[in-house]
Design a protein around this motif. Structure first.
Motif, PDB file in Angstrom:
ATOM      1  N   THR A 133       0.858  -1.188   0.000  1.00 36.29           N
ATOM      2  CA  THR A 133       0.000   0.000   0.000  1.00 36.29           C
ATOM      3  C   THR A 133       0.887   1.228   0.000  1.00 36.29           C
ATOM      4  N   LEU A 142       0.659   5.486   1.112  1.00 37.73           N
ATOM      5  CA  LEU A 142      -0.075   6.568   1.771  1.00 37.73           C
ATOM      6  C   LEU A 142       0.619   7.887   1.483  1.00 37.73           C
ATOM      7  N   GLN A 194      -5.745  13.789   3.906  1.00 39.93           N
ATOM      8  CA  GLN A 194      -6.345  13.398   5.162  1.00 39.93           C
ATOM      9  C   GLN A 194      -7.559  14.252   5.492  1.00 39.93           C
ATOM     10  N   ASP A 217      -0.899  -3.746   6.649  1.00 43.08           N
ATOM     11  CA  ASP A 217      -1.359  -2.370   6.421  1.00 43.08           C
ATOM     12  C   ASP A 217      -0.661  -1.455   7.416  1.00 43.08           C
ATOM     13  N   CYS A 257      -0.732   2.939   8.896  1.00 35.30           N
ATOM     14  CA  CYS A 257      -1.398   4.241   8.911  1.00 35.30           C
ATOM     15  C   CYS A 257      -0.617   5.182   9.817  1.00 35.30           C
ATOM     16  N   CYS A 311      -7.257  -3.973   7.353  1.00 29.54           N
ATOM     17  CA  CYS A 311      -6.752  -2.619   7.140  1.00 29.54           C
ATOM     18  C   CYS A 311      -6.880  -1.854   8.443  1.00 29.54           C
ATOM     19  N   VAL A 342      -6.884   2.349   9.980  1.00 22.17           N
ATOM     20  CA  VAL A 342      -6.949   3.773   9.674  1.00 22.17           C
ATOM     21  C   VAL A 342      -7.019   4.540  10.986  1.00 22.17           C
ATOM     22  N   PHE A 358      -8.022   4.597  16.664  1.00 20.10           N
ATOM     23  CA  PHE A 358      -7.767   3.933  15.392  1.00 20.10           C
ATOM     24  C   PHE A 358      -8.860   2.897  15.187  1.00 20.10           C
ATOM     25  N   THR A 363     -11.551  -2.186   2.836  1.00 19.22           N
ATOM     26  CA  THR A 363     -10.842  -0.976   3.230  1.00 19.22           C
ATOM     27  C   THR A 363     -11.781  -0.137   4.082  1.00 19.22           C
ATOM     28  N   ILE A 369     -12.744   3.888   5.221  1.00 13.89           N
ATOM     29  CA  ILE A 369     -12.623   5.289   4.821  1.00 13.89           C
ATOM     30  C   ILE A 369     -13.259   6.142   5.918  1.00 13.89           C
ATOM     31  N   LEU A 402     -17.329   6.175   9.914  1.00 12.71           N
ATOM     32  CA  LEU A 402     -16.415   5.649   8.905  1.00 12.71           C
ATOM     33  C   LEU A 402     -17.164   4.627   8.069  1.00 12.71           C
TER      34      LEU A 402
END
Length: 809
Positions: free
Chosen positions: A100, A102, A110, A178, A180, A331, A333, A348, A430, A432, A441
């Motif tokens: 991945t 970012l 963001q 993953d 973040c 994942c 985020v 998180f 995923t 978001i 989210l």
């Protein structure tokens, strides 16, 4: 990733020559000059934000712009394309792949709700890469030159973190799937006391492993990034205070010596990364690339250590599985909430798709919180093993999973094979975060989008803020965690969801754009969808309440009538005083005058007596009778209403009895059918149980360890087979070339060398004979000892009477 004005509209297929085509809303975010040019019928170039497009072995940064005119459509053009990771991928092993990518903090990607105060160069990005037995974080420090950063020269690439693991298969290996950035709470921007520790979260990342472990790494710095001067100064002052406080020379306090070494390494790295802070500017530029003045052993090149695990995501599903390569099935985020709480708490969210025994793929979200501030201290990979283990143990309890949401979804027709059986497959997913609502989210899979809303992070942050001594905050009322999950978008088979994007732009609104595999594009107004969901939820609750109160509505009315009746006094209590008054009035009346008294003979006393008697009759008899009449009339009307209400209730009860009889009849039929099915299922279960008894594994723990070792050997052999084949081919080629080009080898040995060699051989023979005699003597002594203690019967035996013996090999 990057910067630029303008916002892409709905894409249409068919551009030619590298040209893109956008819809009517493409110039929604153009600046004022572009709008004036369009109004005048002139063309104007509008630049889009830099776009990173990557595959498993390549990454491109695209600089796109489009020309606006008075027409309804605009044509976009790719102005430049840069591969910032090209040299790194070419020099890396062939098994290296990109997991991945970012964008760097502050590149415009963001959410505005998160308190990132870092500003990176356009094109700055962090890539998670994986190869055989190793994961790494690769930083591209932006793109210099060109319009808006695009089309220029990419900055050098650094690899601050490398994490090795043993590649033993998807069920044993624990690779990183993953990554973040750590985002501090939005409350930090309003809390002046929190700025002293803002630097540590802003240069930290969270790593999610295949088995659900959440690790951390710090420092991750981008070259040329701008950090708040106050945060850097306060962090440096905090570390130097720790160095002065800790005792590094006291053997009785090894923990303080360990923390002192960690603080010394951290302050040395910060001094080289940010330099001497002499000016009074608001921001400070970070230097992550070594320069000539840093010396040969610059701390900017120190490898960063992996910290933790901070927390292990719990497993609650029946049959959890991962995808073939482990990537995409999980994942992580940042999920900071709305900021209604303490700035020392960072949130998180971990998203997964888990399989159940019935073949369904359930979206799942685990919401966690962690202590921010100085928790993620800069650490480097040259720590001793003892220090690393002790520091990782200190991180236990700094993070926790506070909410688990598993959205039950029925099996899709795509998961059913031709025989009607469920195919247990895992979808990629995923998460978001919502760009406007910090408590929401979106869990995205190929099947659709699930909206998850929770205040778990805010509630925990409020509890931390209320429990902190001297925080200066008024204690907030205790609030419970509230969570909801509902399906925002579903894709019907055989189409699949390919891409989802969220917009919080003032012009476009709160919109979700989704593209399907059949080429269709769906735009969902999230605000309207949330309103409809809440309205339908309230309506369904009302319907359910009415459905639940159909039986009890009549009972409620009768209860109200009963309460009304009980509030009224009984009729006999009301009429008893009136009857008493009437009886007393009639008893007090006598025959004062009669028919023998003629009117002309009546005197004034007689007339006064008659009038007094009349008044007493009206007062003591007639008026009570009227009041008695009104009471009885009102009570009669009330009883009539009660009678009609009770008759209505009786009619409802009759209907309910009929309905219950019908339901009972249907229930009896279903019961008989269920009993028949249960009998058949019990017979099948008995047959399956009988057949499964022979399939129960009966291996011992030693055999399990043996097979695990074989698997390890097999994985190692497969890992090195390719290298061995390559070496063999090179050796064969070299041997062929040597035999073809050179003569037969010859060796000239003189007489003295031959004499020395013969003496060496004789000496080695003497040593071997001496060792054989010693070994024979040792064997006799061992046999004598084992016979004396009675161990000669089990010596060298590994298994006796079906039980394991630890003496055998």
């Amino acid at each position: 990733s990057g910067s630029g004005s303008g916002s892409g509209g709905r894409a249409k297929s068919g551009g030619r020559g590298g040209r893109l085509r956008f819809g009517d809303d493409a110039d929604a975010d153009a600046d004022a000059d572009a709008d004036d040019d369009v109004a005048d019928g002139k063309k104007s170039d509008v630049s889009l934000p830099l776009l990173c497009l990557y595959t498993a072995r390549s990454a491109f940064v695209l600089d796109i712009s489009y020309s606006t005119a008075s027409g309804a459509e605009a044509e976009g053009t790719v102005q430049a394309s840069v591969e910032p990771l090209e040299q790194h991928l070419l020099s890396a092993a062939s098994s290296t792949k990109i997991v991945t990518i970012l964008p760097g903090p502050g590149c415009g990607y963001q959410s505005t709700l998160s308190s990132w105060d870092v500003l990176c160069r356009p094109g700055s990005m962090m890539a998670l890469m994986s190869s055989d037995g190793e994961d790494s974080l690769v930083l591209s420090h932006g793109i210099g030159g060109g319009r808006g950063g695009g089309g220029g020269t990419p900055q050098p690439v650094t690899v601050p973190l490398r994490r090795g693991y043993e590649e033993l298969g998807s069920d044993i290996s624990d690779s990183i799937v993953d990554v973040c950035f750590v985002s501090s709470s939005p409350a930090a921007s309003a809390d002046d006391a929190a700025t002293s520790t803002d630097l540590f979260p802003s240069m930290s990342v969270l790593l999610l492993s295949r088995t659900g472990c959440v690790h951390a790494a710090s420092p991750i710095l981008f070259d040329g990034a701008l950090y708040p001067r106050k945060a850097v100064v306060d962090a440096s002052r905090h570390i130097r205070g720790e160095i002065d406080r800790l005792d590094s020379n006291n053997p009785a306090k090894p923990d303080e010596a360990m923390l002192w070494r960690r603080a010394k390494a951290a302050v040395h790295h910060l001094d080289e990364a940010f330099g001497t802070l002499t000016d009074r500017s608001v921001y400070v530029k970070a230097g992550a690339l070594p320069s000539a003045r840093d010396g040969p052993q610059s701390s900017k090149e120190w490898p960063v250590a992996t910290q933790g695990p901070l927390v292990v995501v719990p497993e609650v599903s029946d049959v959890p599985t991962l995808s073939g390569d482990g990537a995409g099935s999980s994942c992580i985020v940042p999920f900071s909430g709305t900021g209604a709480g303490s700035a020392c708490v960072s949130g998180f969210a971990v998203g997964r798709v888990v399989n159940t025994e019935d073949g369904a793929n359930n979206p799942r979200v685990d919401v966690g919180v962690m202590s921010a501030g100085t928790t993620l201290f800069p650490r480097f990979d040259f720590e001793s093993e003892a220090d690393a283990d002790a520091l990782d143990e200190n991180l236990e309890g700094v993070a926790a999973i506070v909410e688990i949401i598993e959205f039950e979804s029925p099996p899709s027709p795509q998961d059913v094979d031709g025989s009607g059986s469920m195919v247990n497959s895992t979808l990629r997913c995923t998460l978001i975060p919502d760009p406007i609502d910090g408590s929401a989210l979106y869990h995205v899979t190929q099947r659709g989008v699930v909206t998850v809303t929770t205040n778990a992070v805010d509630v925990i942050a409020q509890r931390v803020a209320s429990s902190s001594a001297g925080s200066g905050r008024e204690p907030a009322p205790e609030e419970s965690i509230s969570t909801s999950a509902w399906s925002l978008l579903e894709v019907s088979s055989p189409a699949a969801l390919e891409g989802v994007g969220l917009s919080g732009d003032a012009h476009l609104g709160h919109v979700l754009l989704a593209t399907a595999s059949d080429g269709s594009i769906e735009a969902v107004n999230i605000t309207a969808a949330q309103y409809l969901h809440e309205a339908s939820k309230i309506s369904s609750e009302n319907v359910s309440e009415r459905a639940l109160t159909v039986v009890s509505s009549a009972q409620t009315e009768s209860d109200e009538a009963l309460k009304a009746m009980e509030s009224l006094p009984p009729l006999h209590e009301l009429i008893a005083p009136l009857l008493q008054d009437i009886s007393s009035g009639l008893a007090g009346m006598g025959k004062l005058v009669g028919g023998a008294t003629r009117p002309q003979d009546a005197n004034p006393g007689t007339v006064a007596t008659v009038l007094s008697t009349k008044s007493s009759c009206e007062k003591d008899v007639v008026l009570p009778l009227k009041e008695l009449h009104s009471l009885t009339t009102a009570r009669r009307d009330l009883l009539q209403d009660m009678y009609e209400s009770q008759m209505t209730q009786i009619e409802e009860l009759r209907k309910m009895v009929e309905t219950l009889r019908e339901r009972m009849t249907k229930s009896n039929e279903k019961k008989e059918q269920a009993e028949e099915n249960a009998t058949a299922l019990s017979q099948r279960s008995a047959a399956v149980l009988t057949a499964a008894k022979d399939l129960v594994p009966t291996i011992t723990e030693a055999e399990h360890q043996y097979f695990t070792q074989l698997k390890r050997y097999d994985a190692s052999c497969k890992k090195w087979q390719g290298h061995i084949d390559t070496m063999k081919n090179r050796a064969d080629k070299l041997s062929d070339e040597t035999s073809a080009q050179s003569a037969a080898p010859s060796l000239d040995i003189g007489a003295n060398e031959m004499t020395h060699m013969n003496e060496l051989v004789k000496g080695q023979g003497n040593h071997l004979k001496l060792a054989a005699r010693k070994l024979e003597k040792l064997g006799r002594e061992t046999k004598r000892i084992t016979q004396a203690v009675g161990l000669d019967s089990v010596y060298g035996v590994g298994v006796t009477k079906g039980k394991e013996n630890v003496h055998g090999q």
